[in-house]
Design a protein around this motif. Structure first.
Motif, short mmCIF file in Angstrom:
data_model
loop_
_atom_site.label_atom_id
_atom_site.label_comp_id
_atom_site.label_asym_id
_atom_site.label_seq_id
_atom_site.Cartn_x
_atom_site.Cartn_y
_atom_site.Cartn_z
N PHE A 72 -12.62 -37.90 32.95
CA PHE A 72 -11.61 -36.84 32.96
C PHE A 72 -11.11 -36.50 31.56
CE2 PHE A 72 -11.52 -38.93 37.05
CZ PHE A 72 -11.39 -37.89 37.96
N TYR A 145 -6.87 -35.38 39.01
CA TYR A 145 -6.88 -33.97 38.58
C TYR A 145 -5.46 -33.41 38.51
CZ TYR A 145 -11.91 -33.20 38.52
OH TYR A 145 -13.24 -33.22 38.18
N ASN A 149 -3.65 -31.74 35.21
CA ASN A 149 -3.23 -30.34 35.36
C ASN A 149 -4.41 -29.42 35.64
OD1 ASN A 149 -1.14 -28.44 35.50
ND2 ASN A 149 -1.42 -27.81 33.36
N ASN A 150 -5.32 -29.86 36.49
CA ASN A 150 -6.48 -29.05 36.87
C ASN A 150 -6.05 -27.84 37.70
OD1 ASN A 150 -8.92 -28.46 38.89
ND2 ASN A 150 -9.74 -29.39 37.03
N TYR A 181 -13.19 -25.09 44.07
CA TYR A 181 -12.40 -26.09 43.37
C TYR A 181 -12.46 -27.46 44.04
CZ TYR A 181 -10.08 -22.91 40.07
OH TYR A 181 -9.79 -22.04 39.05
N LYS A 185 -16.48 -30.55 42.89
CA LYS A 185 -16.10 -31.58 41.93
C LYS A 185 -16.80 -32.91 42.23
CE LYS A 185 -11.63 -29.96 40.27
NZ LYS A 185 -12.00 -28.56 40.42
#
Length: 595
Positions: A72, A145, A149-150, A181, A185
């Motif tokens: 990340f 996430y 701050n995804n 979204y 992932k």
């Protein structure tokens, strides 16, 4: 005669590059455990006799200690699309019919009232460490996430573990983007990241957010977290012991539910860019690369037996304007420059056979524009120097007897064009653009910069005009506008200096921030089209940036030479960067070694 000249050039190029093959470090020179199948690592010294059980690709990565395994955080050794071979997503994407195919997820659905997005997981998946893959891992992934701050958290309020194999996402803002979204992932494991996910949840339960000191402290702690293992659900796994400066060896993960589906016992991802990987290709040891080589080099590769796969252009290079620089703040000046620059000519020169002058000036690729916009409403900005002159005069500029254009202040109108020197196609384009503008009377010089400075310079407003990316390989127009209008403009310290509220002839006064939000709102994509078209028409008229050329990229494959890519060509409509077709074909077993 021309054909012979090219052939001689290609032969000379091959000879020159082959002379440097011994300089390329092979993976076999770095100690690592033997392959589970007993195969040896392909190296630059095997003369093309590498095992057909290994799939060989490439992608640049940063090696330890700077490179690390926190997936990340920047400098993670995630290997771009190859990551999905070891850390699977919930689903893959098929652009041909705009659909998602189950992977770790078995199914998904939106509740009738649109407030809950439920994902049902496969129940036969285990991590390489032996634990079952469950909803707790999905929860962990999305809580991390949230810490980072995804954008997915712009659309959801919470992630809930309904049962071991059911995850519920509580929807805050309904959007068709939620499928993308959530489903695309790569999933990580609770074993590695769960401690941090629990802390994020505790802060949320306490009413804390990213503005709190506790949140900032946790984010800082996580930024320096360095896992020692990279757990895997996919048919391969990444072991730090198999990472060297020259390549990463992904070994077969026999505990994966896809272990019997894939046809390669190992996957090699060589480190580097074009110059680093050219010798490996010339030695006949590569199966797939998305790197863009020169036309002469590609011809050499084709003569060797490599098959080139060319895909429709979805992104490319644009000219960005800094509106803090006079007179670029005037729309007439930007329009005039659009009429001066011959995009077709630039596209022909930048990367022959790959780059094409952009047809539609919308900020999207041409094919996406045709799908979302009534193109009859667009100004095409075909080369017209007379029209350009009229626009400059209307903006208060004058062309004097020396042929040069001058501002109202009497100062000569000159420009500096920034471009990363390492980008050979963009560098060629920059030189041609500068020549065209200079010939018109706007003296333009090229300032070559390091590629690492490109985005920072744009964000900080440290440029006059600059070449950078436009378009998107993702399946929704919002992604094409996210970087130029938001990241490089609204959210940047200086950026483009472009107002998001514009008065236009095509649409009247528009608020682009509101339109970008509206362009993704709701579960009905058809209802989003009006907002998308208004954004496109506004960009077309006001030109915060000028798309110059689109890349119809050619990718190297060893189809028929070392590998068999199968007969299904539908996946080639996918973006190679965002929904890579080679990875999907490996995962579904269609891509295999030649018998």
């Amino acid at each position: 005669m021309k054909r012979r000249a090219r052939s001689v050039l290609s032969a000379a190029l091959a000879a020159a590059m082959l002379s440097g093959l011994m300089l390329l470090p092979g993976c076999s020179q770095t100690p690592s455990e033997p392959s589970d199948s007993g195969t040896s690592a392909p190296t630059g010294q095997t003369g093309g006799q590498a095992t057909q059980q290994a799939f060989v690709g490439g992608w640049p990565y940063t090696t330890p200690p700077t490179g690390h395994y926190n997936m990340f955080v920047s400098n993670a050794i995630e290997l771009k699309f190859y990551r999905e071979l070891h850390q699977l997503p919930l689903a893959t994407y098929v652009a041909e019919n705009d659909s998602y195919e189950p992977m770790l997820a078995e199914s998904w659905e939106v509740s009738e009232d649109g407030t809950t997005f439920t994902v049902n997981l496969r129940q036969d998946v285990t991590w390489r460490t032996g634990e079952a893959f469950t909803a707790k891992d999905v929860w962990t992934t999305f809580l991390i996430y949230r810490l980072m701050n995804n954008p997915v958290w712009d659309y959801i309020d919470s992630v809930n573990v309904a049962s071991d194999y059911v995850v519920e996402f509580e929807v805050k803002t309904p959007t068709t983007l939620l499928l993308r979204y959530v489903l695309r992932k790569p999933m990580v494991d609770y074993l590695t990241y769960g401690t941090y996910a629990e802390q994020v949840q505790a802060l949320l339960d306490a009413g804390k957010d990213e503005e709190s000191e506790e949140w900032k402290s946790l984010a800082n702690d996580f930024s320096i977290f360095r896992p020692e293992i990279v757990n895997a659900t996919g048919p391969y796994y990444l072991d730090p012991a198999n990472v060297s400066e020259s390549c990463v060896i992904l070994k077969k993960n026999e505990s994966s539910f896809l272990a019997d589906t894939v046809n390669f016992s190992e996957v090699y991802v060589y480190n580097g860019d074009v110059a680093d990987l050219t010798p490996l290709v010339l030695n006949g040891e590569v199966d797939f690369l998305t790197h863009q080589f020169s036309a002469a080099t590609m011809e050499t590769f084709e003569n060797m037996g490599y098959e080139m796969l060319q895909v429709a252009g979805v992104d490319g290079i644009a000219l960005y304007f800094n509106e803090a620089v006079e007179p670029l703040d005037k729309v007439e000046v930007r329009q005039a420059m659009a009429y001066v620059i011959d995009r077709e000519r630039v596209g022909e020169l930048a990367l022959p056979g790959v780059s094409r002058g952009t047809e539609y000036i919308t900020g999207m690729g041409d094919t996406m524009t045709e799908s979302w916009v009534d193109v009859s409403k667009l100004e095409n900005y075909d080369t017209n120097t007379a029209k350009a002159g009229e626009l400059l005069e209307s903006a208060g500029l004058t062309q004097q007897s020396d042929g040069q254009w001058y501002l109202e202040s009497g100062e000569q109108f000159t420009l500096e064009l920034q471009c990363p020197t390492a980008w050979s196609d963009a560098s060629t384009a920059a030189s041609e653009i500068a020549q065209q503008l200079t010939a018109f009377g706007i003296k333009t010089t090229v300032n070559g910069i390091d590629s690492t400075m490109r985005q920072n310079n744009i964000n900080s407003g440290d440029y006059e005009i600059a070449l950078s990316f436009f378009g998107t390989g993702q399946p929704h127009p919002m992604f094409a506008y996210e970087t130029p209008l938001l990241i490089s403009n609204v959210n940047a310290p200086a950026g483009l200096g472009y107002s998001m509220v514009q008065d236009t002839e095509a649409c009247g006064q528009v608020d682009l921030s509101e339109l970008i939000t509206a362009s993704t709102a709701g579960w009905d994509e058809e209802a989003q089209r009006e907002a998308v078209e208004k954004i496109a028409l506004t960009v077309n008229e006001t030109l915060p940036y000028l798309p110059i050329y689109t890349k119809w990229s050619k990718y190297i494959t060893s189809n028929g030479m070392r590998t068999d890519w199968g007969t299904d060509k539908s996946l080639y409509q996918n973006s190679a960067g965002d929904d890579n077709f080679a990875v999907i074909k490996i995962l579904n077993g269609e891509l295999k070694p030649l018998a």
